[in-house]
Design a protein around this motif. Structure first.
Motif, PDB file in Angstrom:
ATOM      1  N   GLU A  67       0.783  -1.253   0.006  1.00  0.00           N
ATOM      2  CA  GLU A  67       0.158  -0.182  -0.024  1.00  0.00           C
ATOM      3  C   GLU A  67       0.923   1.322   0.091  1.00  0.00           C
ATOM      4  O   GLU A  67       0.486   2.308  -0.518  1.00  0.00           O
ATOM      5  N   ARG A 127       9.758   3.225  -8.091  1.00  0.00           N
ATOM      6  CA  ARG A 127       9.268   2.172  -9.220  1.00  0.00           C
ATOM      7  C   ARG A 127      10.584   1.317  -9.378  1.00  0.00           C
ATOM      8  O   ARG A 127      10.686  -0.069  -9.493  1.00  0.00           O
ATOM      9  N   GLU A 173       2.440   1.706  -3.450  1.00  0.00           N
ATOM     10  CA  GLU A 173       1.307   2.117  -4.418  1.00  0.00           C
ATOM     11  C   GLU A 173       1.058   3.715  -4.081  1.00  0.00           C
ATOM     12  O   GLU A 173       0.829   4.492  -5.029  1.00  0.00           O
ATOM     13  N   ALA A 174       0.984   4.244  -2.933  1.00  0.00           N
ATOM     14  CA  ALA A 174       0.720   5.540  -2.759  1.00  0.00           C
ATOM     15  C   ALA A 174       1.926   6.382  -3.098  1.00  0.00           C
ATOM     16  O   ALA A 174       1.665   7.433  -3.579  1.00  0.00           O
ATOM     17  N   SER A 175       3.254   5.938  -3.333  1.00  0.00           N
ATOM     18  CA  SER A 175       4.429   6.548  -3.544  1.00  0.00           C
ATOM     19  C   SER A 175       4.306   6.625  -5.115  1.00  0.00           C
ATOM     20  O   SER A 175       5.282   7.494  -5.589  1.00  0.00           O
ATOM     21  N   LEU A 176       3.506   6.054  -5.793  1.00  0.00           N
ATOM     22  CA  LEU A 176       3.463   5.863  -7.248  1.00  0.00           C
ATOM     23  C   LEU A 176       2.734   7.117  -7.711  1.00  0.00           C
ATOM     24  O   LEU A 176       2.629   7.660  -8.977  1.00  0.00           O
ATOM     25  N   THR A 177       1.929   7.814  -6.930  1.00  0.00           N
ATOM     26  CA  THR A 177       1.061   8.859  -7.304  1.00  0.00           C
ATOM     27  C   THR A 177       1.920  10.137  -7.388  1.00  0.00           C
ATOM     28  O   THR A 177       2.449  10.569  -6.321  1.00  0.00           O
ATOM     29  N   PRO A 178       1.857  10.884  -8.490  1.00  0.00           N
ATOM     30  CA  PRO A 178       2.754  12.027  -8.465  1.00  0.00           C
ATOM     31  C   PRO A 178       2.104  12.968  -7.571  1.00  0.00           C
ATOM     32  O   PRO A 178       0.737  13.152  -7.417  1.00  0.00           O
ATOM     33  N   PRO A 215       7.786   8.866  -7.745  1.00  0.00           N
ATOM     34  CA  PRO A 215       7.322   7.446  -8.472  1.00  0.00           C
ATOM     35  C   PRO A 215       8.479   6.924  -9.116  1.00  0.00           C
ATOM     36  O   PRO A 215       8.349   5.711  -8.964  1.00  0.00           O
TER      37      PRO A 215
END
Length: 317
Positions: free
Chosen positions: A77, A294, A80-85, A290
């Protein structure tokens, strides 16, 4: 109110000295370093290797934020949150902490200022005292509104405001004395306060009647606090590099040598060379989070198989 953390420093080192224990060390590295740490841990977990079950987790600066995050939420989780610009916002100066405090000039100016302090220092102890004195002299250092905003910012990043049950050490430096500090759940300090102190790379962070600066000034990754653990896994967003003279022994290589000489098995994960542009001078670029997350995730996935036997508590070291 004075929180006596000097005893935590010695007791934390003693309590980590137990055969068979595993330690996870999360080093500092700014905003992109924080995202990379979350990505690596999530990638390892995705490939079947859970390392957040360590008996001891040591967090420094951005690694302190990651420690509090990973012990309070599912790594997947967090990844996933860290992938949001991040939302577009007016550029703010930063201090080199895990997300930007917007208080001490640009990252480059901050690095230039601290480089001068390092070059003027005679040794690591002198450097810490000079860093602390410089932080206390910054305009606004005593502004309670600044400290309150910083605490709120840090607290908003944490999935839980409670210390985890497992043993966690968060590092800082006492700005009044220059002495190293280790916060634990027994320190009488809230988790958000401990993280805020560990991430105070520019301004000091006031806690009661004491002030603190970034834990990275104690030692870059502070892996030596894992002394006595059978296995030590170190994640270093800055790749073990140091801005201090090597003879001071602040760098990760010296810490790893000390641990191995004392019988610990040590593995180090650093960003791959082709991704180093995401860190260093770009560590506070929120737009790169992000990408950093990744590449960390993919790296964790690739390394899980290699590290599985190392982390297996039933396997001989």
């Amino acid at each position: 109110m004075h929180h006596d953390t000097s005893s935590d420093f010695s007791s934390a080192t003693r309590t980590s000295s137990a055969p068979g224990r595993r330690a996870l060390v999360l080093g500092g590295g700014g905003s992109t370093g924080n995202a990379w740490l979350l990505g690596v841990i999530a990638g390892l977990a995705d490939a079947g290797l859970t390392v957040t079950d360590a008996d001891l987790i040591i967090g420094t600066s951005a690694g302190a934020t990651a420690t509090a995050q990973l012990t309070g939420a599912d790594p997947a989780e967090l990844y996933e949150a860290s992938l949001t610009p991040p939302p577009a916002r007016r550029p703010q100066p930063s201090t080199g902490d895990a997300g930007g405090r917007g208080l001490a000039g640009s990252t480059i100016n901050h690095l230039e200022r601290t480089d001068r302090i390092i070059s003027d220092a005679s040794d690591a102890d002198d450097m810490r005292r000079r860093m602390a004195a410089a932080a206390l002299e910054l305009p606004g250092s005593s502004d309670p509104e600044i400290h309150s905003r910083w605490r709120a910012t840090v607290a908003s990043r944490l999935p839980s405001q409670e210390w985890p049950d497992q043993q966690v050490l968060l590092t800082a430096v006492d700005a009044n004395t220059g002495e190293p500090v280790v916060f634990t759940r027994e320190s009488g300090v809230s988790l958000a306060d401990a993280v805020a102190a560990s991430c105070a790379s520019g301004f000091d962070y006031r806690l009661g009647d004491r002030q603190y600066i970034d834990g990275g000034y104690r030692r870059n990754e502070n892996a030596d606090l894992a002394a006595g653990c059978a296995r030590v896994l170190v994640l270093s967003p800055f790749g073990g590099r140091t801005r201090t003279p090597l003879e001071w022994g602040q760098h990760l290589g010296a810490q790893v040598d000390e641990l191995r000489d004392a019988g610990s098995a040590v593995e180090v994960i650093s960003p791959e060379p082709e991704n180093e542009h995401l860190f260093g001078a770009n560590a506070m670029n929120l737009a790169l989070r992000p990408n950093a997350a990744r590449v960390g995730f993919e790296q964790g996935q690739r390394l899980a198989g290699k590290l599985a036997l190392f982390w297996d508590v039933s396997a001989a070291v």
